[in-house]
Design a protein around this motif. Sequence first.
Motif, short mmCIF file in Angstrom:
data_model
loop_
_atom_site.label_atom_id
_atom_site.label_comp_id
_atom_site.label_asym_id
_atom_site.label_seq_id
_atom_site.Cartn_x
_atom_site.Cartn_y
_atom_site.Cartn_z
N VAL A 64 0.65 -1.32 0.04
CA VAL A 64 -0.15 -0.05 -0.10
C VAL A 64 0.88 1.05 0.08
N GLN A 65 2.02 1.26 0.01
CA GLN A 65 3.12 1.86 0.07
C GLN A 65 2.86 3.20 0.93
N LYS A 66 3.04 2.84 2.56
CA LYS A 66 2.54 3.73 3.09
C LYS A 66 3.51 2.99 4.12
N GLN A 67 3.68 3.81 5.47
CA GLN A 67 4.11 4.06 6.65
C GLN A 67 3.26 2.92 7.93
N PHE A 68 3.52 2.34 8.20
CA PHE A 68 2.65 2.53 9.74
C PHE A 68 3.74 1.77 11.23
N THR A 69 3.37 1.71 12.46
CA THR A 69 3.76 1.59 13.30
C THR A 69 3.61 0.70 13.87
N THR A 70 4.81 -0.10 14.31
CA THR A 70 4.46 -1.43 15.00
C THR A 70 4.96 -1.19 16.58
N HIS A 71 4.85 -2.38 17.73
CA HIS A 71 5.49 -2.00 19.07
C HIS A 71 5.54 -3.36 19.82
N ILE A 72 6.48 -3.58 20.27
CA ILE A 72 6.21 -4.60 21.20
C ILE A 72 6.81 -4.51 22.41
N ASP A 73 6.24 -5.05 23.81
CA ASP A 73 6.55 -4.78 24.90
C ASP A 73 7.84 -5.54 25.39
N HIS A 74 8.03 -5.27 26.20
CA HIS A 74 9.49 -5.28 27.38
C HIS A 74 8.67 -5.60 28.45
N LEU A 75 9.26 -7.26 29.62
CA LEU A 75 9.07 -6.67 30.67
C LEU A 75 10.04 -6.28 31.43
N VAL A 76 10.71 -4.93 31.64
CA VAL A 76 11.66 -4.03 32.37
C VAL A 76 11.94 -4.28 33.97
N HIS A 77 12.94 -5.05 34.45
CA HIS A 77 13.57 -4.69 35.89
C HIS A 77 14.19 -3.70 36.21
N ASP A 78 12.93 -2.80 37.00
CA ASP A 78 13.10 -1.97 38.18
C ASP A 78 13.57 -2.30 39.58
N PRO A 79 14.77 -2.32 39.87
CA PRO A 79 15.15 -2.38 40.83
C PRO A 79 14.00 -1.42 42.15
N SER A 80 14.53 -0.54 41.59
CA SER A 80 13.92 0.50 43.48
C SER A 80 12.68 1.08 42.37
#
Length: 122
Positions: free
Chosen positions: A44-60
């Motif tokens: 379709v000659q178009k730009q789309f956004t995709t995403h990925i979710d990460h679980l991130v360690h936040d010690p504090s």
Amino acid sequence: MATIQNLQAAQRQTKNAMGVVVSAGTMSKTVKVRITRPIWNKRVQKQFTTHIDHLVHDPSNTARLGDIVSIMSGFRVSTTVRHRLAAVISPVGAPLSERPPIPSASDLLLQRKEHRARRDAK
């Protein structure tokens, strides 16, 4: 000595990414960060956004919902948590001076070595 060399080698091979915190406070010391990137659809000659979710360690427990953060790959904390919080780039809500500090990579490495030493002593 081999374990220290392995830890230092693993510390060097990290990837950094920036994303937005989409879930914070539901898990202890863990936040969900969404990383978006554009993709081009040739049909379709178009730009789309995709995403990925990460679980991130936040010690504090520094990150809040809506913060723009920098994450880096690191040691596996649990089955699904493979990244750690590197920095809060743009805070939402409370300023960074009122939040607990983020431990540095060397501090986390020392904590990991102490934990392994205690576990091996048992």
